[in-house]
Scaffold this active site. Structure first.
Site, PDB file in Angstrom:
ATOM      1  N   SER B  11       0.665  -1.047   0.058  1.00 24.47           N
ATOM      2  CA  SER B  11       0.192  -0.031   0.021  1.00 24.47           C
ATOM      3  C   SER B  11       0.996   1.183  -0.025  1.00 24.47           C
ATOM      4  O   SER B  11       1.607   1.236  -0.989  1.00 24.47           O
ATOM      5  CB  SER B  11      -0.965  -0.013   1.036  1.00 24.47           C
ATOM      6  OG  SER B  11      -2.001   0.838   1.141  1.00 24.47           O
ATOM      7  N   HIS B  38      -2.337  -0.603  -3.760  1.00 23.96           N
ATOM      8  CA  HIS B  38      -3.461   0.241  -3.548  1.00 23.96           C
ATOM      9  C   HIS B  38      -3.270   1.468  -4.161  1.00 23.96           C
ATOM     10  O   HIS B  38      -2.112   2.126  -3.941  1.00 23.96           O
ATOM     11  CB  HIS B  38      -3.686   0.539  -2.019  1.00 23.96           C
ATOM     12  CG  HIS B  38      -4.253  -0.770  -0.961  1.00 23.96           C
ATOM     13  ND1 HIS B  38      -4.000  -0.728   0.142  1.00 23.96           N
ATOM     14  CD2 HIS B  38      -4.944  -1.904  -1.336  1.00 23.96           C
ATOM     15  CE1 HIS B  38      -4.444  -2.058   0.598  1.00 23.96           C
ATOM     16  NE2 HIS B  38      -5.090  -2.576  -0.314  1.00 23.96           N
ATOM     17  N   ASP B 131      -5.241  -4.539   5.219  1.00 26.87           N
ATOM     18  CA  ASP B 131      -5.348  -5.371   4.194  1.00 26.87           C
ATOM     19  C   ASP B 131      -4.483  -6.652   4.051  1.00 26.87           C
ATOM     20  O   ASP B 131      -3.116  -6.251   4.125  1.00 26.87           O
ATOM     21  CB  ASP B 131      -5.625  -4.654   2.953  1.00 26.87           C
ATOM     22  CG  ASP B 131      -6.409  -5.378   1.624  1.00 26.87           C
ATOM     23  OD1 ASP B 131      -6.812  -6.631   1.896  1.00 26.87           O
ATOM     24  OD2 ASP B 131      -6.366  -4.909   0.704  1.00 26.87           O
TER      25      ASP B 131
END
Lengths: 272, 192
Positions: B11, B38, B131
């Site tokens: 991310s 992401h 996540d």
């Protein structure tokens, strides 16, 4: 071993749904369907997918819940604003030359994108000579689409999308907000026909000038995608437009040669 | 063990981190690599182009129904979940966000674990949310190899820390060792 059994159980479950209720998910992309089945399983108190298959056969209400899980209804007004901008700038000038316009929105979910198109047509003074056929296999979402009531919390995002899409007026002209909801103006619904249609099992029902089917094909395997692209080709008149999602394409199919790229980046094709 | 594929979840801070890892890989590298980074939903394929220009393997944004090829690096398109299918192709979904993310690392990892089982390597890198923890756990349970970037070397430590907390991972490696480690897996692969 567990995964092998799970895959067999999923095949049997899908077969059972088809035989019992006529909904055919056998040619959907497996990974996504499996996630949705396991999601429902984890919330159902059932132990295995086999138990779920039994429940599906004897409990119609449970089947209805699973059908809702299977139908992806994630959508928004003017989703991908650049797409609507292209429609306005490139496709509308062509449609303006026609005496009347027929648009099919296949897989319309809860209708946000149908009303987006209706707004666009209104602003381009084309709405009164247009009929929009908005279809989905899911009866529940068709009803919601028809109601045209959306959570007010999303209005800010939709307004922003509307402006990016080249909106000519104020987005607030098209709904009335009350409590936590926004009701789409009923005048936008006048020329929209909402109906059930299943891309997997139903076929052509009219000759269209434009078909919108965005982010639906990604859930189908190649065989089913091929069927649906055939269906679209047969449903379009000569020079009609086909609009797919930004990551979808017709270029793998044997119908590929029947279409030219009209706006390549936005996946707007035109039938030869 | 002959690993077949590597999945990577990353991310915030991902672009530089990925560059530092992928630049180690030789041009004859034969495992497939699939990455969820992401990104802002309106991003284009800049990340894939950036990495492609700096690495000896082909890096591309994943297309739906694309066959997963050895030695290729696939990046999830912004605003779509990326899934691995039984027949080792990739598929996309616009289903709801998972862990506030689309693409979600869990979605990629869980579907990849189903298909590649013990032939899968899962790697969690820098990031500001949780996540990927569930997905990495599933990779471990399916017999795959699990690696997490040492949180001390991560630009944002939340994601590696969450992964370490939820799974007994096989290796916790500082950033500079991850690229060479992947290369050593490949060297073993060649020997076997």
């Amino acid at each position: 071993m567990k995964i092998e059994n799970e895959n067999i159980e999923i095949k049997l479950l899908l077969e059972a749904m088809y035989l019992k209720y006529g909904y055919d998910f056998k040619n959907y992309s497996k990974a996504s369907i499996k996630r949705r089945i396991l999601y429902r399983l984890s919330r159902s108190g059932l132990k295995t997918i086999s138990e779920m298959q039994h429940k599906i056969l004897y409990d119609k209400q449970f089947f209805e819940i699973l059908i809702q899980d299977f139908s992806i209804n994630v959508t928004e007004m003017f989703r991908d604003p650049s797409f609507y901008k292209s429609i306005r700038e490139k496709v509308i000038p062509v449609l303006k030359k026609l005496p009347f316009i027929k648009i099919w929105h296949a897989g319309c979910a809860t209708g946000e994108e149908v009303y987006s198109m209706a707004i666009l047509l209104k602003e381009e003074s084309l709405y009164d000579k247009t009929t929009i056929y908005a279809t989905d296999f899911n009866e529940g979402v068709i009803k919601k689409a028809k109601d045209g009531i959306y959570p007010a919390e999303r209005l800010k995002e939709y307004t922003c999308n509307y402006q990016k899409a080249g909106g000519k007026s104020s987005f607030a002209d098209y709904y009335s907000a009350k409590y936590d909801y926004a009701l789409i103006n009923k005048s936008l619904e006048k020329n929209i026909v909402f109906a059930e249609h299943n891309l997997v099992t139903d076929w052509v029902f009219g000759e269209m000038n434009m078909i919108m089917c965005r982010n639906v094909l990604i859930y189908f395997n190649r065989d089913l995608q091929t069927r649906v692209i055939h269906l679209f080709r047969n449903s379009l008149c000569k020079d009609g437009f086909l609009c797919l999602g930004s990551k979808e394409s017709i270029r793998f199919s044997e119908c590929s040669d029947d279409f030219v790229d009209f706006v390549k980046k936005e996946k707007i094709y035109r039938k030869k | 063990m002959k690993y077949e594929a590597i999945v990577i979840g990353v991310s915030s801070g991902g672009m530089i981190t990925l560059d530092k890892i992928l630049r180690h890989l030789p041009s004859d590298f034969a495992l497939s690599i699939i990455i969820v980074q992401h990104q802002h939903p309106e991003s284009d394929d800049f990340l894939a182009r950036f990495l492609d220009a700096r690495c000896s393997l082909t890096v591309k944004q994943a297309d739906e129904k694309e066959i997963i090829m050895p030695g290729k690096i696939y990046i999830a398109p912004p605003n779509y979940h990326l899934l691995v299918e039984e027949d080792k192709t990739l598929s996309l979904s616009t289903n709801k966000h998972v862990n506030f993310a689309r693409p979600s690392i869990d979605v990629l990892f869980e579907t990849a674990a189903d298909v590649f089982g013990e032939k899968l390597v899962g790697i969690i890198l820098t990031g500001a949310n949780e996540d990927g923890s569930r997905g990495l756990k599933k990779i471990k349970e399916s017999g795959g190899l699990t690696i997490v970037q040492d949180p001390d070397t991560a630009e944002v430590a939340t994601m590696p820390k969450a992964a370490i907390a939820s799974t007994k991972v096989d290796y916790i490696l500082p950033l500079e060792n991850i690229g060479p480690f992947i290369c050593s897996l490949y060297a073993l692969w060649l020997k076997e």
